[in-house]
Design a protein around this motif. Structure first.
Motif, PDB file in Angstrom:
ATOM      1  N   ALA A  72     -31.237  65.347 -41.673  1.00  0.00           N
ATOM      2  CA  ALA A  72     -32.023  64.975 -40.308  1.00  0.00           C
ATOM      3  C   ALA A  72     -31.555  63.893 -39.788  1.00  0.00           C
ATOM      4  N   ARG A  73     -31.019  62.975 -40.542  1.00  0.00           N
ATOM      5  CA  ARG A  73     -30.224  61.735 -39.706  1.00  0.00           C
ATOM      6  C   ARG A  73     -29.009  62.348 -38.876  1.00  0.00           C
ATOM      7  N   SER A  74     -28.451  63.100 -39.447  1.00  0.00           N
ATOM      8  CA  SER A  74     -27.347  63.655 -38.928  1.00  0.00           C
ATOM      9  C   SER A  74     -27.448  64.252 -37.507  1.00  0.00           C
ATOM     10  N   ALA A  75     -28.716  65.223 -37.574  1.00  0.00           N
ATOM     11  CA  ALA A  75     -29.007  65.926 -36.560  1.00  0.00           C
ATOM     12  C   ALA A  75     -29.625  65.063 -35.401  1.00  0.00           C
ATOM     13  N   GLU A  76     -30.302  63.735 -35.695  1.00  0.00           N
ATOM     14  CA  GLU A  76     -30.650  62.891 -34.538  1.00  0.00           C
ATOM     15  C   GLU A  76     -29.605  62.164 -34.027  1.00  0.00           C
ATOM     16  N   ALA A  77     -28.658  61.973 -34.808  1.00  0.00           N
ATOM     17  CA  ALA A  77     -27.292  61.325 -34.164  1.00  0.00           C
ATOM     18  C   ALA A  77     -26.632  62.228 -33.191  1.00  0.00           C
ATOM     19  N   ALA A  78     -26.630  63.554 -33.583  1.00  0.00           N
ATOM     20  CA  ALA A  78     -25.983  64.509 -32.484  1.00  0.00           C
ATOM     21  C   ALA A  78     -26.827  64.739 -31.620  1.00  0.00           C
ATOM     22  N   GLN A 436     -31.642  72.077 -33.338  1.00  0.00           N
ATOM     23  CA  GLN A 436     -31.437  71.699 -34.575  1.00  0.00           C
ATOM     24  C   GLN A 436     -31.994  70.501 -35.145  1.00  0.00           C
ATOM     25  N   ALA A 437     -32.127  69.390 -34.431  1.00  0.00           N
ATOM     26  CA  ALA A 437     -33.003  68.302 -34.930  1.00  0.00           C
ATOM     27  C   ALA A 437     -34.564  68.563 -35.094  1.00  0.00           C
ATOM     28  N   ARG A 443     -38.950  70.764 -41.033  1.00  0.00           N
ATOM     29  CA  ARG A 443     -38.716  70.819 -42.697  1.00  0.00           C
ATOM     30  C   ARG A 443     -38.815  69.564 -43.507  1.00  0.00           C
ATOM     31  N   PHE A 444     -38.356  68.492 -42.819  1.00  0.00           N
ATOM     32  CA  PHE A 444     -38.434  67.123 -43.569  1.00  0.00           C
ATOM     33  C   PHE A 444     -39.944  66.621 -43.365  1.00  0.00           C
TER      34      PHE A 444
END
Length: 485
Positions: A72-78, A436-437, A443-444
């Motif tokens: 989730a963190r990687s998706a928010e960064a993207a 994606q995010a 899901r999270f």
């Protein structure tokens, strides 16, 4: 089983159900709170004297899917990266304009060509000559304005970098502080879940600036690394990260010239290759805008301006010009030089010799920029030559991003097309990253507090409470019976 033991078992059961009810209430109350992780009460059988002694509360466990949280963190960064680039692309398309729009670069050039053709049909008409000068002014202003917007976007990106670095430092300091507090609380055997929730929210915010990897350390502490391996925090003190913002940015101010700064990490400025350590979030996007995308667009605008200048500073077009004299378009009043065209789009101006407001004469549009006399009023050869020069296919400026031969309008259209393509691609990338995010976030969240499951637990606790209460009531009745004997 003795009455005392039965009473002890029931009391421990009531204590456990009360604590479990509190846990369920906290979960339901914080179901939508960012950073909150579902709590579960851990219990085990208590043994007294080799036999059952009720229930023991082992603690309150904080339930987090670590791999899903990292995803989730990687998706928010993207998402943050794509949103920053998309905002820039939209702003540049607005500055350059879309082909066919009234305020676009291409429209300004078309307006100038149309005015030249109109003046060529009546070279004796000063109104039409004035319209040609005004159209030339408008073309220069559109180029000036586009260049200004490009540099504004670089300045905005530079300031955004400064804000991101400041927020990153504050976030890391807070995480380091919470690490110390959590270690102390856990050493004392107390529940540190609320502080861990705060720390998770801080790390989530940091991850939007630069993607991070979280690694557990002893005592409830965590270490933070960028995705590429830079150590942000591993111990009691975070890394020293700094950035020197520029007060003003112009086309000639670049990282390569030393006028702009990169990130300073632990006292040393990172090299271009080392900047990959901070790739992936909003911080990288702003560096990309400041040092790559905006300078590339400025280079295109400068090349267009030089092409425009050169086509009309040719003695075969205007016989009154020499190898050193200025043509219809100037570099802030001077003849442009191929070796110093950086920022030319912001400086290009119409020659004062044809501007009545600057002491010039309109008839020089017909007779020549440096003509000494009005000449024949019906002579339209210069006006037709300028129109032909604009439409003549010519080679690209060495060092520019243009290739082959093309007319000036063709190159203007190419720049408009490039800007629009960048905007379309940026918006498509943003849509993908948002999808994606949002999916991973759902899901999270779904892996967090489930209100239906929590209500089922509440019913189970209610039943357990009632059962333990009946045991205590039964013990009370037995004691009353014994006392009456």
């Amino acid at each position: 089983m003795s009455i005392a033991k039965a009473l002890s078992n029931a009391v421990s059961g009531l204590t456990a159900t009360a604590r479990g009810t509190e846990t369920v209430a906290a979960n339901l109350a914080n179901a939508m709170t960012p950073g909150y992780a579902r709590r579960e009460m851990a219990v085990s059988a208590q043994t007294l004297g080799g036999s059952g002694g009720g229930v023991r509360i082992d603690g309150i466990a904080r339930i987090v899917n670590a791999s899903l949280m990292a995803e989730a963190r990687s998706a928010e960064a993207a998402r943050a990266n794509a949103a920053t680039l998309s905002t820039y692309a939209s702003r540049m398309e607005e500055a350059i304009g879309i082909a066919g729009d009234p305020g676009s670069l291409g429209a300004a050039l078309t307006g100038f060509e149309t005015a030249l053709q109109s003046a060529a049909s009546r070279p004796d008409d000063e109104v039409r000559l004035a319209q040609a000068v005004d159209a030339a002014d408008q073309l220069a202003r559109v180029l000036n304005s586009a260049s200004t917007e490009v540099q504004k976007s670089r300045s905005a990106a530079d300031q955004a970098i400064s804000r991101d670095v400041a927020a990153l430092n504050v976030g890391l300091e807070r995480v380091a502080y919470l690490n110390r507090r959590i270690a102390v609380i856990e050493a004392e055997g107390r529940d540190s879940s609320s502080l861990v929730d705060q720390r998770q929210r801080l790390v989530d915010d940091i991850a939007k600036i630069v993607p991070v990897q979280e690694v557990a350390r002893e005592g409830g502490k965590i270490a933070l690394f960028t995705k590429s391996g830079a150590v942000l925090l591993d111990g009691s003190r975070p890394a020293e990260i700094s950035f020197t913002a520029a007060h003003e940015i112009s086309a000639d101010r670049t990282v390569g010239s030393g006028a702009l700064s990169r990130i300073q990490f632990d006292g040393a400025e990172l090299t271009e290759s080392q900047m990959r350590l901070f790739s992936g979030g909003s911080l990288e996007a702003n560096f990309t805008i400041r040092d790559e995308l905006a300078p590339k667009l400025q280079n295109d605008l400068d090349a267009l301006s030089f092409d425009l200048h050169q086509r009309l500073t040719d003695s075969t077009v205007d016989p009154t010009l020499t190898a050193t004299s200025t043509g219809l378009f100037t570099d802030a009043g001077n003849r442009a030089d191929a070796t110093s065209i950086v920022g030319l789009a912001g400086r290009v101006k119409v020659n004062a010799a044809v501007r009545p407001g600057d002491g010039g004469q309109l008839w020089r549009m017909r007779a020549g920029t440096h003509a000494a006399a009005p000449g024949v009023t019906g002579d339209n050869s210069l006006l037709r030559a300028m129109t032909a020069a604009l439409n003549k296919p010519s080679g690209a400026l060495a060092g520019s991003d243009f290739e082959g031969v093309a007319s000036l309008s063709g190159r203007f259209a190419l720049v408009e097309s490039r800007v629009s393509t960048i905007r379309v691609n940026a918006e498509a990338e943003t849509a993908i990253r948002n999808g994606q995010a949002d999916t991973i976030s759902s899901r999270f969240m779904g892996d967090g507090v489930d209100s239906d499951a929590e209500m089922q637990k509440l019913l189970q606790y209610e039943q357990a409470y009632a059962a333990n209460a009946r045991v205590i009531q039964a013990v009370n009745d037995m004691m009353d019976q014994l006392l009456r004997i």
